[in-house]
Design an enzyme around this catalytic site. Sequence first.
Site, PDB file in Angstrom:
ATOM      1  N   LYS B  61       0.978  -1.199  -0.115  1.00 46.12           N
ATOM      2  CA  LYS B  61      -0.037   0.078   0.024  1.00 46.12           C
ATOM      3  C   LYS B  61       0.767   1.153   0.061  1.00 46.12           C
ATOM      4  O   LYS B  61       0.823   2.120  -0.656  1.00 46.12           O
ATOM      5  CB  LYS B  61      -0.908   0.062   1.256  1.00 46.12           C
ATOM      6  CG  LYS B  61      -1.945   1.117   1.039  1.00 46.12           C
ATOM      7  CD  LYS B  61      -2.547   1.290   2.799  1.00 46.12           C
ATOM      8  CE  LYS B  61      -3.480   0.131   2.906  1.00 46.12           C
ATOM      9  NZ  LYS B  61      -4.847   0.376   2.638  1.00 46.12           N
ATOM     10  N   ARG B 132      -3.380   2.691   8.546  1.00 40.07           N
ATOM     11  CA  ARG B 132      -3.516   1.521   8.013  1.00 40.07           C
ATOM     12  C   ARG B 132      -2.401   0.632   7.917  1.00 40.07           C
ATOM     13  O   ARG B 132      -1.155   1.014   7.831  1.00 40.07           O
ATOM     14  CB  ARG B 132      -4.192   1.605   6.577  1.00 40.07           C
ATOM     15  CG  ARG B 132      -5.361   2.327   6.510  1.00 40.07           C
ATOM     16  CD  ARG B 132      -5.751   2.691   4.977  1.00 40.07           C
ATOM     17  NE  ARG B 132      -6.450   3.614   4.617  1.00 40.07           N
ATOM     18  CZ  ARG B 132      -7.766   3.702   4.223  1.00 40.07           C
ATOM     19  NH1 ARG B 132      -8.282   2.486   4.286  1.00 40.07           N
ATOM     20  NH2 ARG B 132      -8.720   4.635   4.098  1.00 40.07           N
ATOM     21  N   GLY B 141      -7.847  -7.295   4.727  1.00 42.29           N
ATOM     22  CA  GLY B 141      -8.961  -7.557   5.642  1.00 42.29           C
ATOM     23  C   GLY B 141      -8.248  -8.380   6.720  1.00 42.29           C
ATOM     24  O   GLY B 141      -8.961  -8.400   7.970  1.00 42.29           O
ATOM     25  N   MET B 143      -5.411  -7.529   8.744  1.00 41.94           N
ATOM     26  CA  MET B 143      -4.934  -6.680   9.725  1.00 41.94           C
ATOM     27  C   MET B 143      -5.632  -5.403  10.121  1.00 41.94           C
ATOM     28  O   MET B 143      -6.706  -5.162   9.393  1.00 41.94           O
ATOM     29  CB  MET B 143      -3.500  -6.202   9.448  1.00 41.94           C
ATOM     30  CG  MET B 143      -2.613  -7.523   9.230  1.00 41.94           C
ATOM     31  SD  MET B 143      -0.905  -6.892   8.830  1.00 41.94           S
ATOM     32  CE  MET B 143      -1.177  -6.586   7.331  1.00 41.94           C
ATOM     33  N   ARG B 382      -3.441  -1.521  -6.083  1.00 45.66           N
ATOM     34  CA  ARG B 382      -2.524  -2.591  -5.968  1.00 45.66           C
ATOM     35  C   ARG B 382      -2.811  -3.574  -7.177  1.00 45.66           C
ATOM     36  O   ARG B 382      -3.901  -3.422  -7.462  1.00 45.66           O
ATOM     37  CB  ARG B 382      -2.805  -3.366  -4.577  1.00 45.66           C
ATOM     38  CG  ARG B 382      -4.155  -3.658  -4.494  1.00 45.66           C
ATOM     39  CD  ARG B 382      -4.408  -4.280  -3.035  1.00 45.66           C
ATOM     40  NE  ARG B 382      -5.901  -4.605  -2.902  1.00 45.66           N
ATOM     41  CZ  ARG B 382      -6.450  -5.005  -1.815  1.00 45.66           C
ATOM     42  NH1 ARG B 382      -5.679  -4.814  -0.523  1.00 45.66           N
ATOM     43  NH2 ARG B 382      -7.682  -5.086  -1.697  1.00 45.66           N
ATOM     44  N   HIS B 504     -15.493  -9.885   0.849  1.00 49.47           N
ATOM     45  CA  HIS B 504     -14.424 -10.867   1.649  1.00 49.47           C
ATOM     46  C   HIS B 504     -14.544 -12.045   0.907  1.00 49.47           C
ATOM     47  O   HIS B 504     -13.468 -12.579   0.366  1.00 49.47           O
ATOM     48  CB  HIS B 504     -14.664 -10.716   2.926  1.00 49.47           C
ATOM     49  CG  HIS B 504     -13.658 -11.594   3.645  1.00 49.47           C
ATOM     50  ND1 HIS B 504     -13.964 -13.097   3.961  1.00 49.47           N
ATOM     51  CD2 HIS B 504     -12.351 -11.519   4.133  1.00 49.47           C
ATOM     52  CE1 HIS B 504     -12.931 -13.827   4.566  1.00 49.47           C
ATOM     53  NE2 HIS B 504     -11.926 -12.719   4.694  1.00 49.47           N
ATOM     54  N   SER B 830      14.991 -41.808  -8.801  1.00 53.27           N
ATOM     55  CA  SER B 830      13.899 -40.977  -8.657  1.00 53.27           C
ATOM     56  C   SER B 830      13.559 -40.851  -7.356  1.00 53.27           C
ATOM     57  O   SER B 830      13.395 -41.520  -6.287  1.00 53.27           O
ATOM     58  CB  SER B 830      12.717 -42.080  -9.141  1.00 53.27           C
ATOM     59  OG  SER B 830      11.422 -41.291  -9.223  1.00 53.27           O
ATOM     60  N   CYS B 897       9.111 -38.523  -8.015  1.00 56.42           N
ATOM     61  CA  CYS B 897       7.970 -39.201  -8.102  1.00 56.42           C
ATOM     62  C   CYS B 897       7.089 -39.032  -6.980  1.00 56.42           C
ATOM     63  O   CYS B 897       6.009 -39.692  -6.917  1.00 56.42           O
ATOM     64  CB  CYS B 897       8.148 -40.671  -8.608  1.00 56.42           C
ATOM     65  SG  CYS B 897       8.982 -41.537  -7.560  1.00 56.42           S
ATOM     66  N   TYR B 917      13.379 -34.748 -15.109  1.00 57.02           N
ATOM     67  CA  TYR B 917      12.002 -34.766 -15.103  1.00 57.02           C
ATOM     68  C   TYR B 917      11.345 -34.606 -13.899  1.00 57.02           C
ATOM     69  O   TYR B 917      11.855 -34.751 -12.698  1.00 57.02           O
ATOM     70  CB  TYR B 917      11.424 -36.074 -16.112  1.00 57.02           C
ATOM     71  CG  TYR B 917      11.531 -37.378 -15.038  1.00 57.02           C
ATOM     72  CD1 TYR B 917      10.851 -37.697 -14.276  1.00 57.02           C
ATOM     73  CD2 TYR B 917      12.700 -38.119 -15.424  1.00 57.02           C
ATOM     74  CE1 TYR B 917      10.854 -38.960 -13.529  1.00 57.02           C
ATOM     75  CE2 TYR B 917      12.810 -39.204 -14.516  1.00 57.02           C
ATOM     76  CZ  TYR B 917      11.845 -39.818 -13.707  1.00 57.02           C
ATOM     77  OH  TYR B 917      11.886 -40.746 -13.046  1.00 57.02           O
TER      78      TYR B 917
END
Lengths: 939, 939
Positions: B61, B132, B141, B143, B382, B504, B830, B897, B917
Site C-alpha cells: 500500500k 492502515r 482485511g 490486519m 494494488r 471478503h 527417482s 515421483c 523430469y
Amino acid sequence: MPTKVRSKSKPKPKKNPPPKSLSSNGVHSKKSSSAKPRYIYYFGDGKADGTAEMKNLLGGKGANLAEMTNIGLPVPPGFTITTEVCTYYYDNKHTYPKNLFEKDIPAAMARLEKSVGKKFGDPKNPLLVSVRSGARASMPGMMDTILNLGLNDETVEGLATLTNNPRFAWDCYRRFVQMYGDVVLGLKPANKKDIDPFEAIIEAKKHQRGVEHDTDLTTDDLKDLVSQFKRAIKERAGKEFPTNPFEQLRGAISAVFDSWNNERAIVYRRLNNIPASWGTACNIQAMAFGNLGESSGTGVAFTRDPATGENVFYGEYLMNAQGEDVVAGIRTPLKISELQKQNPAIYAQLEKIRKTLEKHFRDMMDIEFTIENGKLYMLQCRVGKRTGFAAIKIALDMKDERLISEKEALLRIEPEQLNQLLRPVFDANEKKEAIAKGRFMAKGLNAGPGAASGKVYFNAVDAEAASQRGERVILVRIETSPEDIRGMQAADGILTARGGMTSHAALVARQIGKVCVAGCGDLEIHYDQSAMTVRGKSFRIKEGDFISIDGTTGEVFEGEIKTKDSEVLQVLLKKTLKPEQSEIYQMYARVMQWADKYRKLKLRTNADQPDQAQTALLFGAEGIGLCRSEHMFFIEDRIDRVRQMILANTEEERRAALKEILPYQRVDYYNIFKAMNGFPVTIRLLDPPLHEFLPKEPRAQSLLAEKLHKTVEEIAERVESLQELNPMLGFRGCRLGILYPEITEMQVRAIMEAACNAAKDGIKVFPEIMIPLVADVKELQHQAEIIRTVSENVFAEKGRRVAYLIGTMIEVPRAALLSSEIAPVADFYSFGTNDLTQMTLGLSRDDSNRFLPAYLEKDIYPRDPFEAIDRAGVGKLMKIASEEGRKVKPKLKLGICGEHGGETSSVEFCHQLGFDYVSCSPFRVPIARLAAARAALKS
Amino acid sequence: MPTKVRSKSKPKPKKNPPPKSLSSNGVHSKKSSSAKPRYIYYFGDGKADGTAEMKNLLGGKGANLAEMTNIGLPVPPGFTITTEVCTYYYDNKHTYPKNLFEKDIPAAMARLEKSVGKKFGDPKNPLLVSVRSGARASMPGMMDTILNLGLNDETVEGLATLTNNPRFAWDCYRRFVQMYGDVVLGLKPANKKDIDPFEAIIEAKKHQRGVEHDTDLTTDDLKDLVSQFKRAIKERAGKEFPTNPFEQLRGAISAVFDSWNNERAIVYRRLNNIPASWGTACNIQAMAFGNLGESSGTGVAFTRDPATGENVFYGEYLMNAQGEDVVAGIRTPLKISELQKQNPAIYAQLEKIRKTLEKHFRDMMDIEFTIENGKLYMLQCRVGKRTGFAAIKIALDMKDERLISEKEALLRIEPEQLNQLLRPVFDANEKKEAIAKGRFMAKGLNAGPGAASGKVYFNAVDAEAASQRGERVILVRIETSPEDIRGMQAADGILTARGGMTSHAALVARQIGKVCVAGCGDLEIHYDQSAMTVRGKSFRIKEGDFISIDGTTGEVFEGEIKTKDSEVLQVLLKKTLKPEQSEIYQMYARVMQWADKYRKLKLRTNADQPDQAQTALLFGAEGIGLCRSEHMFFIEDRIDRVRQMILANTEEERRAALKEILPYQRVDYYNIFKAMNGFPVTIRLLDPPLHEFLPKEPRAQSLLAEKLHKTVEEIAERVESLQELNPMLGFRGCRLGILYPEITEMQVRAIMEAACNAAKDGIKVFPEIMIPLVADVKELQHQAEIIRTVSENVFAEKGRRVAYLIGTMIEVPRAALLSSEIAPVADFYSFGTNDLTQMTLGLSRDDSNRFLPAYLEKDIYPRDPFEAIDRAGVGKLMKIASEEGRKVKPKLKLGICGEHGGETSSVEFCHQLGFDYVSCSPFRVPIARLAAARAALKS
C-alpha cells in the site's frame, strides 16, 4: 566351479553378459590394475619371501609361516597364494589370473620339490602337500583344508615303500580321498543330521570286519575303503576322483577360496566384524606326518594359559596322529607336560621355541607342531585366543615383564573382554547348598569364565529358537563344530562332553565371551532321547530342564543356582570383599587407572533412578548423559495422575493433573541430583507418545475409568484415538511440549525446584535440560523460552540461582542437516543414535527382526546398525552435525546417549568426531572407559 | 504492550533477562545494525520519498501510494512507517526505535499539516488521519485499520463547524471511538458468537429511539452514543479513551503492528506462504471523507473484470459512505457504470486513471477511491486479485495488447490457477433436469468458477469439522469475514447472501481457488435455525442438506447435481467439444504451448493403469515416472493369488503362487506399454508391506481360509504376525525382493515378457525398472543382478532384446547420503519425496494431523512439508544426492515421483537441482508444465 557356495540368496547368473554398470560383487571392488602383482610367496630353507607384517596379503597363517622360517624355526617348506587371488576369483566369476596355474604354481612346486627332494606325482618318491586357507584374521575351523594331496593309486605305493609302512600310506590315501570328496567334490552332508556317506562306508566296513576302531582296520580294508570311496564319489558327484596331482591341487585351491563364502564363514565374519572383501590366502606346504608311528605325533599349544593367562606352557598333543585329530576333539589328547617325560629333547626344543616366539611376537602365541619320526616341525603360529580374563592378565604381566608398554597393554585388551571380570558368579551359599543337596553333577574344563543357569538344549537350532523365545539356554553337545556357531551365540552357556581347552567349543566360547565348560567326560549325552546322564550317577537331565554351569571352575550342577555380583562389583559396593582380597578387582582397577590416564572422552551413564546412578558412579561415571524423566512416571501413585493428565479434555484439567505430578517429579530429581553430587545430570523432557502410558486391556481401562470418574467408553475411545500408525514418527518428543507447553512447564519447574532445594542442602547441581526429537531450531527456541521463563520464576521464588544448560537430542536426520541453524540456540547436542539410526536407515528396530538377520548374513550391512554406529550413513550425519555445529559454536558440547554409547567401535567413532563424552548404561561404563582410552591411543 | 497477540502457545516472559544464546524471536533475526535506517517515507504534493519498487520496506500500500503520487494521481498526502519498524518492534519486546515517536513522527505530521493546511488536534481546524496496515504482499482485511483519528471532544466541534455538518462530525467521532475501542483497546468480541459491545449499545439506542437504521439517529443520539462508548471502554478495558491525538496515534500504530500476529493473519500467511519475518508497514494519511453528503462517496474498482478477465472497468461504489462500507458488504453498492450517469466528470477522470495505471503498472489493478465534495482522491492501488481464469485471460490479452511479453505472460499465471480451467463443471443434462424439476433456487454473483455440490453448513467451524469427516461441504454465510478463513479453505464451495464481487468471500474464494457464489440476495439465512430459505419461494435447506452451486454462472440449486469434466478435458478426450468451440480450451492450449517452449524439465505422470496413463498423455505427459506395480494386485482374481503367495510356508509354495500371478502382471504391463507407446515407463517393484494385502476382518479371513484350504486360525495368526509397530520403517520395499528374490524374478519376468511382446507388436517400449527403499548400494546390486539375469533369460527365450534401465528410488536418508556409492550402479534416481520427508523429519504423514496444523500456525514449518518440499532439510539431502551422484556419473538421470512432483515450488526446486523430469498425477501435469516453464524463466 563354485560347488560349495551355500548362500541361498545369490542367484547363479547363467550366460549373462558382463553387467554394464555393476561389478559382479561390489564387495570385491579392488582392481588389480597396472603392474602385474605377485601372487605367490615362497618360504623354506631358512628364508621366506614374506614377513609377519604381510598379513593382508598372505593371511595370518602364511605371514607367520614366513616369519617363523625367517627366524630359523623348523617349518616345512611351501608357498602362499595371496588374498588378492581370492579377490580376483570373486571379482571375475570364479576364474584365476592369467598364468597362475600355467606358470606360477608349477614354478613354486618345482622349487618345493627341489627343497624336499621329492617330486609331485612321482610314483617312486612322491611329494605330498597340505592345502590350507588362511585369512587376515584368524577364523578357526571356518574354512577348508586338504591334507596328503598328491596321492593316487601309484604314488600311494611309493609312499608305502618309502616309509616302509603300507598301512600308513593307505590310511593317508583313505583320509585324502575322504577329505577331497567332502571338501572339493561336495559330498559333505548338507546338515548335521544327515549321515556322512564316507563315515557310513567306514561304519559298514567295521561292522563287516567286526572291529570297533578305525585303527583295527587292515591295509587291505583301507584299500577297499579307498575304492568304495571312489565309487561313492562317482555316483554322487557324477565325476571321477582326479588322479592327476595338479588337477587335485587346482580343485583344492578352488575349494579353499570357495570356503571363504560358506555359510559358517559368513556367520563367523559377521560375529567378528570381518569384512567379506578381505578374502583368504591359500597355503601349500610339504606334508609332515605325525601319524608315521609312535615316534611321530602332533600337538597344539599356547605359550601361556589361554583361560587364566598364567605364564605356563599350555597345550595338548597326541602321538601317531594327524593335526586335525587334536583340534577335532575325537581322541582326548595328553597335556603338553606329559611330553616332557615322553620325549624330553623335543619338549626342550618346544620350550625354547615358546620363549623365542613370545620374545619375537611380544604376545601369547598359539602354535601347531608335528613330530615326524622324532623330528619337530612347526606348522603354524598365531596370536592366541584367550579369555577376557587371560587377555587382561597377560597384558598386565607382559607390561610387568617389560615385553610391552602400558599403552600396548591397553591396546591388547578388547573392551568387551572386561565384561568377563564383571560377569556374575554363583551365589556362594546357593552353590554350597546345591552341593549339599547332591546337585553337583560333574566337572569339566573351565573354558569360559562366569556363571550361567538355564534350560538345556541339545542342538544349536533348538537353542537358538529357545533363546529367541526369551529363555535362558545352556547348549549341551558331545562336541561342537562350526555349524553350531549360531546356537552357541544364542546360548547363555555351553557345555561339552568331549574336547580340550583348544577344542572348538572352548575356542569359540573364549572368543565370543560365553560361559563354557568343555570336555566334561563324565557326561553321557543321548541325542536320540534328548537327554543326558552322568557316568556312575543317577542324574537324568531332559531337554528343557535347568542346569547351572560355572565356567570359572568347570563345575556342572543340576537345577538352577542364583547368580550374584562379580568380585569387582562386590568390592565396589563395599559388600563382602575388600580390594586386597580380590585379584580380579585389582586387575580391573589397574586397567581402569591406565585407561583414565589416556582417554579424552568423559564418561556418563544413562540412568533414570538414583540407585542406577549410584552403580554407575562406582563404575566411574562422571555424570548422567540421559535421565529419561518419564521413566519415573510409571511408579505406582504417579501413573494415575499421568493418565489423568493425558485424558484431560481441557488445558485446565491437564494443568490440574500436572500440578499433582509436580511434587513426585521434584523428589525424583532431587534424589538424582543428590546421587550425582558434583556431576552434571542431563534430563530429557517427556519423550514417548502419550498412548504408551495408557492401559490397553479392557479391565485396566475400566479400573482407570472408575478412578477418574469417566466412562469406560470414553477411556477406550481415547486410547484408540491416540493410537498411531507409525508411533516412532508420531506425536512424541518436543512435539508434546510444543502442543502442551504446560507439560514442559511442570517438568522444568520440578527440575529447578529440586535443583534449588538440593543446592540449599549443599549439593552441587549441574542440570542440563535436553529437548527430544527436535527437527527445527524453532522447536528448540520454543521450548528454550519456556525453560528460561519457568527457571527465572523458580529462581525468583527460591531466592537462589542455579546454572543450567539447554540442549537438544540430535536424533532426527533433519536436525543433523540443519546443525548450523540449531547450534546457536543449543548449549549441547546429545546424539540419540537409536532413533537417528531408525530414521536414517528407514529401519524400525522393533520390526527389523524379519529381515535384518538376513541382511547381515548377506553382508548388506557389515554390522547390526543398532549395535555399532553405521558410520557410512548415520555417522555421516553425525559428522555433519558436529562439524557444522562447532563451526558456528566452537564450544558446543557434544555427547551421545544412544545405546551405541557403550559399544567399542562407536566409542572410537565418537572420539574421532571430537565428542566431549559418551553415555551408556551403568554396567557398560568400564568398557566404554577402556574403549575411550584405546581410541585415544589409536589416533 | 502486546494486548492483541492471540497465539496461545507463546508464554509471556516475565522479568527474565535477555536469553544468552537465543534471539527472543528467531523469526525476526534481521538486525538494524550500522547506520541508522530511515523509518519514515513521506508522500504528497506530487512527490514521494518512495516508489513502487520499495514494497519490501513500505509494504504494497505504501509503495503504491508513493508511486501514484509520483505519477501525478490525486492522493491525499501522508507518510509510511517502514516494515523495519515492525521487525524492530517484534525483535525488541514491543518497543520502538529511538526518536521515532519523539522526533520522526512529529516531523512528518508537521509536514502533513502544512500540506493540507490543518493541524493535528487543532480544535478549530483539525487534521484527521487514517492509520492502515500494509504488508509486502496483500493480506486483505487480515490486519487492522483506524479511520478519523485525531477526533476528540474538542476537535469534533471544529470538524462540525468546518464542514457545517455536526451530524457528520459526530458520526465520524462515533465511528472512530468504536473502531479505536475495537482495534486498539481490544473490546472486539473474542468470537463471532459473542455480541460486539458497541453494536449492543447502538441496537439499544435504536430500540429506545424506535428507529431502524443507523442513519435515522440524530446528532444528539450520536453524542450520547459516544459518551456511552467511552463509558463502556472505561469499564471493560479499565482505561480512559485517550483524548490526546498523539496518544491516539501511538496506540493505533501499535495496534497495526500487533495485528501482524493476530490469528487470522497467521492463518492467512500460512495459506499464502507469506513468511512471518516480513512484517507490515503502517500508513498514516490525511482523511478524505466519502461520507460528507450526497456529493461525496467511495468506491473500489478493478481495471479489468477480476472474475472473467474481460477488459472492462469493473467496480462498485456508494455515495455518502466511508470506504469500509463498500468492502464490508453491509450496504449493497452500485455498479461503477452507474457513476457514469451520476457523475460523468468523475467517471471520466477514473477511466483515465484506469488507463494510466494499467500502462504504468502493466497489470490489472485494484483501486480504492473517495469522492469528497465532488473531488476525487485515490486511496490505494494494488495489483488486482483475480480468478485463475481471469489471470490467464488477462495475461494472454495483455500479451496481445503488447503490454507484456510472452515470458511475462507466463510469469503472470500461477500454475495452480490453471486448475480453474480444469475444474469440473455440472453435467449439462443433470443441470437441465434440476431446472426442469424446479430445483433452481437463486442466482448470485459468479465469484469463483467451477461447480460444486455438497452438504450445507452455516458456520466455519462446523464446515471444517464436516470436511475432516470426509464430507463434501458448501459453506453458507450471510457474509464471510476473516475469522471464517479456515472453514472456507475446508469447504468445496462458498455461498454468501450479501456482498459484491469485491466482498471478503469473493476475494478469498478467488485467491484460494474455491468455487464461490457471492451476494445471492434472495437467500434468507437463519443462523438460529441452522437453515435457509429463499425469498418468495418455498425452499427450506437445513444444515446437512445437499445443494449445488455453479461458480461460473452464479446459480444455486437444491440437491445434488453430478459434475463432469472441464471443457479442456472434453476437448482433449475428443468427447462433446471441438477445440474451436471452447475459448477455455484455446486459452489452455496457448499457455501450454508457450510453457513447453521454455521449460527444461520433462513431464511424467504417476499412473498405475492404462486409462490413467491415457489421460496423462492428453495432458502432455512424456512418460510414466511411477507405475506402482502392486496397485494391479488388488484387481479381483489377482488378490487371492497374491494372498496365497504371502501366506506361503515355503519357497516352493510361494513360487507356485507367483507363477499364477505372472500372466496377469504381463498383461497389465503390456497394456501400460501400449498406452505409452514411444515413452519411457518407470515401473517400481513391489513396495508396500505384505500385510497390506491381507484381510483384517474375521469374515474376510474365513473366506480366504476356505479358498486357500487353510484354517482361519492359520490365516489370522499370519496376519497378526505380519503386523508391524512402524510399518513405514518395516519389512517393505527392496527388503521384500531381497528376502524373497522369487518375487522380483516374477515381476521382472512379467515386465520383460510384456516388453518383448509389445516390441513384437510394433510398440516402442522403454522400461525403466525402479528398486524402492534402497538404503545401501548392495541392496541395489542384489536386485540389479536378478533383473539382468531374468531379462537375459527372457530375451533368449523370446529371441529379442529390449533396452532397459535399472534405477532406484531415493527415499531413505541414508541412500541420499551415500549417493556417490549408489550412483555407479544406478541408471537413474527417482526421488520418493513422500517417504524421504517422513524419515528426514521423523514425521509420519498418517499421524501428523494431531500436531502438524499447530506447527504450521506457530510457523515452525513455513509450509506443510508434505505439500511443498522442505528445502532446508529434505532439499539438502536431495542436493547432496544429486550433486554427489552426478559427480561420479554425470549422465545420471534424475527425477521425482513423490506427490511434490506436481506442486509449483517443488517443481521449481527440481529445476534448480538440474533434474531431468518431474512426475505427478495426471491432472497435475498441466500445472507442472507451467511451473517448469516459470522455473526456467525465473532462473
